[in-house]
Design an enzyme around this catalytic site. Structure first.
Site, PDB file in Angstrom:
ATOM      1  N   SER A   5       0.825  -1.204   0.000  1.00 28.86           N
ATOM      2  CA  SER A   5       0.000   0.000   0.000  1.00 28.86           C
ATOM      3  C   SER A   5       0.868   1.267   0.000  1.00 28.86           C
ATOM      4  CB  SER A   5      -0.961  -0.036   1.192  1.00 28.86           C
ATOM      5  OG  SER A   5      -1.923   0.955   1.045  1.00 28.86           O
ATOM      6  N   ASP A  63      -2.380   6.542  -3.832  1.00 30.15           N
ATOM      7  CA  ASP A  63      -1.273   5.805  -3.216  1.00 30.15           C
ATOM      8  C   ASP A  63      -0.831   4.685  -4.172  1.00 30.15           C
ATOM      9  OD1 ASP A  63      -3.423   4.053  -2.802  1.00 30.15           O
ATOM     10  OD2 ASP A  63      -2.618   3.324  -0.901  1.00 30.15           O
TER      11      ASP A  63
HETATM   12 MG    MG Z   1      -3.460   1.509  -0.386  1.00 29.94          MG
END
Ligand code: MG
Length: 452
Positions: free
Chosen positions: A97, A241
């Site tokens: 992430s 992201d």
């Molecule tokens: Mg993420």
């Protein structure tokens, strides 16, 4: 050396230390046993370590009798949607992430395209603790297919959102700056915007995994995007992201509006079209709650964590939900956080609003949020939370996930961390000064309780 982080949202570790080939093997073998064979969709973000992790993941799946559908470098929500598309037994998103580039990890996806529920994740972790695997003979080995159309299907699903006036958006010819931070969003976000008639100025779009800046889409990491907007006169900007489930917005003046504002923009748009229910987590801005109340819509707060929000949304049949970190969940597309969905809904909101992004933000309920942490090394966090709950038992208090106290104009939420000896203190108030004062006050209270 950092620890391997094992949580309901999967595992994360550093390459060369905690996320070792053996660790990956053990978790994937356990997941294969848990699935009892079948098709598994595998996708990854753009990290430099992605190929190495992917090879092990696919090899272990096949050795344990699972067929692999490799969809390449894609957003995490794309992996979730492809599990549904292929009616697969499960999926693996290989990503850490927003963590820095030395990290990588695994997110486990269930057959309905949502992450494993906490109870089911626990089953996998137990199988792993017992070193379970199910190696099959040569003629039962899993097979592999590659599919490079997953991102296109994801874009089509987003363009099918019933709230979108595609022709209307196209006529606006929005000039949009985009920063995908060399993550997995470099293809999907510009392509989606172009399909919606936008002039796209994309930075850091090469999906190399060598992140141009700290990848979490927080205001302090969006200076480059702000400069691009000021220089080019773009109407606004989007930042995502590396695994493209979170989306932050930068306004026409190059100022980040704060990731807490992505969800309220979407919520207001959806409720203006369709009344329904909403789920947000306990630490998400009250702005979405105010909007739900304005539209007389049922409003529920869940524990923090995408799967907790998604599970509650399924349970009450919500029309929208999400998390304040820029994670918008629109079940019409799929029940998971999805930055392309957030981008499309924001464009529709801008079309209908007719003003600038700064004005749109200012038209929403105004709050400031502060996120602090207090070191509580050596002290039982549950004990501190218990004492706080006792002290504030006459206030409006919620103990679903730590301790949350709602005041008239503000709230504070205290949660323990599962990976560090800290307590998180999140506060929200109508302005920054009051939010800071509230967080500081509870920081002092935690320290006082700790000393006793
Ligand atoms: Mg993420």
């Amino acid at each position: 050396m950092s620890r391997l982080m094992v949580s309901v949202s999967g595992i994360r570790g550093e390459i060369g230390s905690t996320l070792s080939p053996e660790t990956i093997h053990d978790f994937i073998a356990a997941f294969s046993v848990f699935l009892k064979g079948g098709k598994v969709v595998v996708g990854r973000d753009s990290r430099v370590s992605g190929p190495f992790v992917t090879h092990i993941v696919k090899g272990v799946l096949m050795a344990n009798g699972c067929d692999v559908i490799d969809i390449g470098i894609v957003p995490t929500p794309t992996v979730q949607m492809e599990v549904e598309h292929y009616k697969a037994a499960g999926g693996i998103a290989i990503t850490a992430s927003h963590n820095p580039l030395q990290w990588n990890g695994l997110k486990f996806i269930d057959s309905d395209g949502r992450f494993l529920s906490p109870a089911r994740a626990e089953e996998v972790f137990k199988l792993r603790d017992n070193k379970r695997s199910n190696p099959v003979e040569w003629d039962k080995l899993g097979k592999e297919v590659q599919d490079d159309q997953a991102v296109m299907r994801h874009i089509d699903a987003v363009l099918n959102i019933s709230y979108l006036d595609i022709e209307g958006i196209r006529k606006e010819n929005f000039k949009v700056a985009v920063d995908t931070v060399n993550g997995a969003g470099g293809e999907i976000i510009p392509a989606l915007l172009e399909k919606l008639g936008c002039e796209v100025i994309a930075i850091n779009k090469e999906m190399t995994g060598e992140f141009a800046h700290t990848p979490e889409p927080l205001p302090e990491n969006l200076k480059q995007l702000g400069d691009v907007i000021r220089k080019t006169g773009a109407d606004f900007g989007f930042a995502v992201d590396p695994d493209v489930d979170r989306c932050a917005i930068v306004d026409n003046k190059g100022n980040p509006i704060g990731e807490e504002y992505t969800l309220p923009i979407a919520v207001k748009l959806v409720f203006s079209k369709k009344m329904g229910r909403i789920v947000i987590n306990m630490s998400t801005s009250r702005a979405s709650e105010d909007i739900a109340k304005y539209y007389n819509c049922m409003f529920i707060r869940s524990k923090v964590g995408e799967i907790n929000v998604a599970d509650k949304m399924k349970e009450i049949d919500a029309v929208i939900g999400g998390e304040g970190n820029g994670g918008v969940i629109l079940p019409e597309v799929h029940t998971g956080r999805d930055a392309p969905v957030a981008v499309a809904l924001t464009l529709q909101a801008m079309l209908e609003f007719g003003g600038t992004m700064e004005e749109l933000k200012n038209s929403l309920p105004q709050y400031s949020m502060v996120k602090n942490k207090v070191n509580i090394e050596g002290i039982d966090p549950d004990l501190i939370l218990e004492k706080l709950a006792e002290k504030y038992k006459n206030e409006e208090i919620d103990l679903l996930d730590g301790v949350k106290i709602d005041f008239e104009q503000s709230w504070v939420h205290l949660r323990k961390s599962n990976t560090e000896p800290i307590l998180r203190i999140i506060s929200e108030a109508p302005n920054e000064k009051e939010a800071n004062e509230l967080a500081d006050r509870f920081g002092r209270e935690v320290q006082e309780i700790s000393r006793k």
